[in-house]
Scaffold this motif. Structure first.
Motif, PDB file in Angstrom:
ATOM      1  N   GLU A  54       0.827  -1.203   0.000  1.00  0.00           N
ATOM      2  CA  GLU A  54       0.000   0.000   0.000  1.00  0.00           C
ATOM      3  C   GLU A  54       0.872   1.269   0.000  1.00  0.00           C
ATOM      4  OE1 GLU A  54      -3.074   0.536  -0.537  1.00  0.00           O
ATOM      5  OE2 GLU A  54      -2.904   2.683  -0.072  1.00  0.00           O
ATOM      6  N   ALA A  55       1.930   1.236   0.820  1.00  0.00           N
ATOM      7  CA  ALA A  55       2.841   2.389   0.898  1.00  0.00           C
ATOM      8  C   ALA A  55       3.537   2.619  -0.445  1.00  0.00           C
ATOM      9  CB  ALA A  55       3.879   2.154   2.000  1.00  0.00           C
ATOM     10  N   LEU A  56       3.934   1.536  -1.087  1.00  0.00           N
ATOM     11  CA  LEU A  56       4.615   1.642  -2.389  1.00  0.00           C
ATOM     12  C   LEU A  56       3.674   2.205  -3.442  1.00  0.00           C
ATOM     13  CD1 LEU A  56       7.215   0.945  -4.068  1.00  0.00           C
ATOM     14  CD2 LEU A  56       6.081  -1.182  -4.664  1.00  0.00           C
ATOM     15  N   LYS A  57       2.436   1.721  -3.437  1.00  0.00           N
ATOM     16  CA  LYS A  57       1.443   2.197  -4.414  1.00  0.00           C
ATOM     17  C   LYS A  57       1.145   3.670  -4.210  1.00  0.00           C
ATOM     18  CE  LYS A  57      -1.386  -1.894  -5.419  1.00  0.00           C
ATOM     19  NZ  LYS A  57      -2.612  -2.562  -4.929  1.00  0.00           N
ATOM     20  N   ARG A  58       0.932   4.033  -2.951  1.00  0.00           N
ATOM     21  CA  ARG A  58       0.583   5.418  -2.640  1.00  0.00           C
ATOM     22  C   ARG A  58       1.703   6.348  -3.099  1.00  0.00           C
ATOM     23  NH1 ARG A  58       1.021   6.074   2.728  1.00  0.00           N
ATOM     24  NH2 ARG A  58      -0.089   4.127   3.056  1.00  0.00           N
ATOM     25  N   GLN A  59       2.948   5.991  -2.766  1.00  0.00           N
ATOM     26  CA  GLN A  59       4.069   6.835  -3.143  1.00  0.00           C
ATOM     27  C   GLN A  59       4.275   6.823  -4.666  1.00  0.00           C
ATOM     28  OE1 GLN A  59       5.746   8.886  -1.008  1.00  0.00           O
ATOM     29  NE2 GLN A  59       6.611   9.725  -2.887  1.00  0.00           N
ATOM     30  N   GLY A  60       4.045   5.641  -5.266  1.00  0.00           N
ATOM     31  CA  GLY A  60       4.263   5.491  -6.712  1.00  0.00           C
ATOM     32  C   GLY A  60       3.371   6.392  -7.539  1.00  0.00           C
ATOM     33  N   GLU A  61       2.215   6.725  -6.997  1.00  0.00           N
ATOM     34  CA  GLU A  61       1.288   7.594  -7.718  1.00  0.00           C
ATOM     35  C   GLU A  61       1.571   9.075  -7.478  1.00  0.00           C
ATOM     36  OE1 GLU A  61      -2.480   6.060  -6.478  1.00  0.00           O
ATOM     37  OE2 GLU A  61      -2.333   4.342  -7.846  1.00  0.00           O
ATOM     38  N   ARG A  62       2.438   9.363  -6.502  1.00  0.00           N
ATOM     39  CA  ARG A  62       2.660  10.747  -6.111  1.00  0.00           C
ATOM     40  C   ARG A  62       3.981  11.285  -6.646  1.00  0.00           C
ATOM     41  NH1 ARG A  62       3.171  13.173  -0.574  1.00  0.00           N
ATOM     42  NH2 ARG A  62       4.182  11.225  -0.080  1.00  0.00           N
ATOM     43  N   LEU A  63       5.073  10.576  -6.312  1.00  0.00           N
ATOM     44  CA  LEU A  63       6.415  11.078  -6.642  1.00  0.00           C
ATOM     45  C   LEU A  63       7.405   9.936  -6.477  1.00  0.00           C
ATOM     46  CD1 LEU A  63       8.072  13.726  -7.177  1.00  0.00           C
ATOM     47  CD2 LEU A  63       8.300  13.919  -4.694  1.00  0.00           C
ATOM     48  N   TRP A  64       8.253   9.725  -7.501  1.00  0.00           N
ATOM     49  CA  TRP A  64       9.230   8.627  -7.439  1.00  0.00           C
ATOM     50  C   TRP A  64      10.593   9.074  -6.979  1.00  0.00           C
ATOM     51  CZ3 TRP A  64       9.074   4.472 -11.809  1.00  0.00           C
ATOM     52  CH2 TRP A  64       7.765   3.969 -11.913  1.00  0.00           C
ATOM     53  N   HIS A  65      11.022  10.207  -7.517  1.00  0.00           N
ATOM     54  CA  HIS A  65      12.417  10.571  -7.292  1.00  0.00           C
ATOM     55  C   HIS A  65      12.599  12.074  -7.370  1.00  0.00           C
ATOM     56  CE1 HIS A  65      16.800  10.070  -7.390  1.00  0.00           C
ATOM     57  NE2 HIS A  65      16.807  11.054  -8.269  1.00  0.00           N
ATOM     58  N   VAL A  66      13.321  12.616  -6.430  1.00  0.00           N
ATOM     59  CA  VAL A  66      13.826  13.985  -6.569  1.00  0.00           C
ATOM     60  C   VAL A  66      15.288  13.950  -6.163  1.00  0.00           C
ATOM     61  CG1 VAL A  66      11.687  15.293  -6.244  1.00  0.00           C
ATOM     62  CG2 VAL A  66      13.014  14.584  -4.249  1.00  0.00           C
ATOM     63  N   SER A  67      16.022  14.903  -6.638  1.00  0.00           N
ATOM     64  CA  SER A  67      17.458  14.918  -6.403  1.00  0.00           C
ATOM     65  C   SER A  67      17.786  15.315  -4.973  1.00  0.00           C
ATOM     66  CB  SER A  67      18.106  15.909  -7.360  1.00  0.00           C
ATOM     67  OG  SER A  67      19.465  16.091  -6.996  1.00  0.00           O
ATOM     68  N   ASN A  68      18.914  14.803  -4.503  1.00  0.00           N
ATOM     69  CA  ASN A  68      19.444  15.233  -3.215  1.00  0.00           C
ATOM     70  C   ASN A  68      19.973  16.676  -3.266  1.00  0.00           C
ATOM     71  OD1 ASN A  68      19.087  13.079  -1.213  1.00  0.00           O
ATOM     72  ND2 ASN A  68      20.324  11.840  -2.602  1.00  0.00           N
ATOM     73  N   TRP A  69      19.822  17.339  -4.418  1.00  0.00           N
ATOM     74  CA  TRP A  69      20.066  18.774  -4.472  1.00  0.00           C
ATOM     75  C   TRP A  69      18.950  19.516  -3.730  1.00  0.00           C
ATOM     76  CZ3 TRP A  69      24.395  21.129  -5.773  1.00  0.00           C
ATOM     77  CH2 TRP A  69      25.295  20.511  -6.655  1.00  0.00           C
ATOM     78  N   PHE A  70      17.853  18.797  -3.431  1.00  0.00           N
ATOM     79  CA  PHE A  70      16.709  19.433  -2.748  1.00  0.00           C
ATOM     80  C   PHE A  70      16.454  18.783  -1.391  1.00  0.00           C
ATOM     81  CE2 PHE A  70      15.974  19.667  -7.362  1.00  0.00           C
ATOM     82  CZ  PHE A  70      16.096  21.045  -7.505  1.00  0.00           C
ATOM     83  N   GLU A  71      15.655  19.445  -0.586  1.00  0.00           N
ATOM     84  CA  GLU A  71      15.234  18.842   0.677  1.00  0.00           C
ATOM     85  C   GLU A  71      14.295  17.685   0.369  1.00  0.00           C
ATOM     86  OE1 GLU A  71      13.573  21.919   3.108  1.00  0.00           O
ATOM     87  OE2 GLU A  71      15.550  22.794   3.516  1.00  0.00           O
ATOM     88  N   ILE A  72      14.430  16.595   1.133  1.00  0.00           N
ATOM     89  CA  ILE A  72      13.557  15.438   0.943  1.00  0.00           C
ATOM     90  C   ILE A  72      12.988  15.085   2.322  1.00  0.00           C
ATOM     91  CG2 ILE A  72      13.410  13.036   0.163  1.00  0.00           C
ATOM     92  CD1 ILE A  72      15.746  13.596  -1.751  1.00  0.00           C
ATOM     93  N   PRO A  73      11.812  15.636   2.636  1.00  0.00           N
ATOM     94  CA  PRO A  73      11.278  15.475   3.997  1.00  0.00           C
ATOM     95  C   PRO A  73      11.092  14.010   4.402  1.00  0.00           C
ATOM     96  CG  PRO A  73       9.996  17.101   2.749  1.00  0.00           C
ATOM     97  CD  PRO A  73      10.957  16.481   1.786  1.00  0.00           C
ATOM     98  N   GLU A  74      10.725  13.154   3.432  1.00  0.00           N
ATOM     99  CA  GLU A  74      10.532  11.721   3.740  1.00  0.00           C
ATOM    100  C   GLU A  74      11.841  11.095   4.221  1.00  0.00           C
ATOM    101  OE1 GLU A  74       9.790  13.262   0.921  1.00  0.00           O
ATOM    102  OE2 GLU A  74       7.696  12.855   0.365  1.00  0.00           O
ATOM    103  N   GLN A  75      12.956  11.567   3.628  1.00  0.00           N
ATOM    104  CA  GLN A  75      14.277  11.047   3.987  1.00  0.00           C
ATOM    105  C   GLN A  75      14.651  11.511   5.395  1.00  0.00           C
ATOM    106  OE1 GLN A  75      18.486  12.135   2.319  1.00  0.00           O
ATOM    107  NE2 GLN A  75      17.295  11.373   0.592  1.00  0.00           N
TER     108      GLN A  75
END
Ligand SMILES: *Cc1c(COP(=O)(O)O)cnc(C)c1O
Length: 400
Positions: A54-75
């Motif tokens: 469920e977590a994978l599906k939910r995230q998969g529909e929202r956002l897969w990847h952003v660069s570590n050049w930006f803040e990543i709140p989930e991380q």
């Protein structure tokens, strides 16, 4: 099946799988297999755990990847969660065990560098260790079969015999940076480091002003009945590498460190394109939800004892096949008297998937969510497989 387009680097058993559910894998041969290897301690919460899917599906529909050049709140949130669960204050995310250990090595050397001791670069490791397959981690593991043909062994790694205090203390000198050890050698054949020995290593590191780095890639994330295996010994390390079980099957690794040990890892000191990717973070966070539920680790410890006792029974009833059982929690090694690859094959004939290891061992590292009934079933299948193998060995002995 032909796989002539792949590097032939793996000696693959002739079977593939189409679906998984809990501790069960469905083979393309139409058979259902009881999986007590979990992709080598990876599928910590079993196959296709609904909460993780469920977590994978939910995230998969929202956002897969952003660069570590930006803040990543989930991380940042997952790192904070890991620090709350452990000795650590700081986390670096990567994608595999070898990368986690690479980061541990870099962090340890960089600590000395930051402290004005750049000459302290040597990492002392132990015979029988396994730390991964990159050029640095094969040097750390020190196994000739993994180093052969790959050019000069990366400098800065010294190996000493497992459990030889005199050799260890003789190896420590002015260029030593850290000790690197698995609390239980996994690939090396499920060889636990006694709690007293880990406490001694901690003291020794403090005395010598060097860092204690633990490779918990296989033993971490509840595998031994505690979040980290080193908790059994009541010690705190400086740096720990994790991977395997943290992603439950999604490639995730991490290096965890105390505030002090991480102090050399300043902006630009290390990096990873995929490390801490939001899909990976969503999955690992969901895995943590499952394994940190109240009583989960105690249940792993309890089930581990049951499994170990039952396997000890098999050692008694099949003395020509098995020699000994050891391990902690749901990381159990069955040392074989028969060839362990033959045991692995015999298990598979009985639709049981175990995992070979060094020292002629077959490992049981089932999903942590395995039930007592499933443990009984696994032991029954191992028993039947051992009877077959014992009969074959007896027939061969009679013929010889
Ligand atoms: C599996 C393992 C590694 C390497 O992990 P990869 O993800 O294969 O790179 C390192 N250390 C230990 C203890 C392991 O069990």
């Amino acid at each position: 099946m032909t796989d002539h387009s792949l590097f032939p680097t793996f000696a693959r058993a002739p079977i593939s799988f189409e679906k998984g559910e809990g501790v069960w894998l469905y083979g393309s041969d139409g058979e259902k297999y009881l999986d007590v290897m979990s992709g080598v301690a990876v599928n910590s919460v079993g196959h296709a755990h609904p909460h993780v899917v469920e977590a994978l599906k939910r995230q998969g529909e929202r956002l897969w990847h952003v660069s570590n050049w930006f803040e990543i709140p989930e991380q940042a949130a997952l790192a904070e969660r890991l620090t709350r669960l452990s000795f650590a204050d700081r986390v670096f995310f990567c994608n595999s065990g070898a990368e986690a250990i690479e980061c541990c090595i870099k962090t340890a050397r960089r600590w000395h560098y930051a402290e004005g001791r750049p000459e302290r670069v040597d990492i002392i490791t132990f015979e029988g260790a396994f730390h991964g397959r990159t050029l640095a981690t094969i040097a750390a593991g020190g196994q000739a079969k993994y180093l052969e043909g790959f050019g000069p062994k990366a400098p800065g790694f010294i190996q000493v015999p497992f459990g030889d205090r005199a050799a260890l203390e003789a190896a420590i000198g002015p260029t030593t940076a850290a000790l690197l050890i698995e609390p239980i050698q996994g690939e090396g054949g499920v060889r636990p480091v006694p709690a007293s020995e880990l406490a001694y290593l901690r003291d020794l590191c403090d005395r010598e002003g060097i860092l204690l780095v633990l490779d918990e890639v296989q033993t971490g994330m509840g595998r031994t009945g505690k979040f980290f295996a080193h908790e059994h010994a009541g010690i705190t390390p400086d740096i720990v590498g994790v991977a395997k079980g943290i992603g439950g099957g999604f490639p995730v690794g991490a290096c965890l460190a105390t505030e002090d040990a991480a102090k050399g890892m300043t902006p630009g000191a290390h990096g990873s394109t995929f490390g801490g990717n939001v899909l990976a973070m969503a999955v690992a966070d969901a895995v943590l939800d499952v394994i940190t539920a109240p009583g989960f680790f105690a249940d792993v410890a309890r089930k581990g004892l049951i499994l170990k006792q039952k396997l000890a029974g098999l050692v008694d009833s099949h003395p020509t096949v098995f020699a000994a059982v050891r391990g902690e929690g749901l990381l159990i090694g069955l040392e074989c008297r028969a060839n362990n690859m033959k045991v692995f094959d015999a298990f598979r004939q009985h639709k049981l998937l175990g995992c070979p290891a060094g020292g002629n061992v077959v490992r049981f590292l089932p999903p942590l969510i395995i039930t007592e009934a499933e443990i009984d079933e696994a032991v029954a299948r191992a028993d039947a497989a051992a009877s077959d193998l014992a009969a074959t060995l007896a027939a061969q002995g009679a013929a010889a």
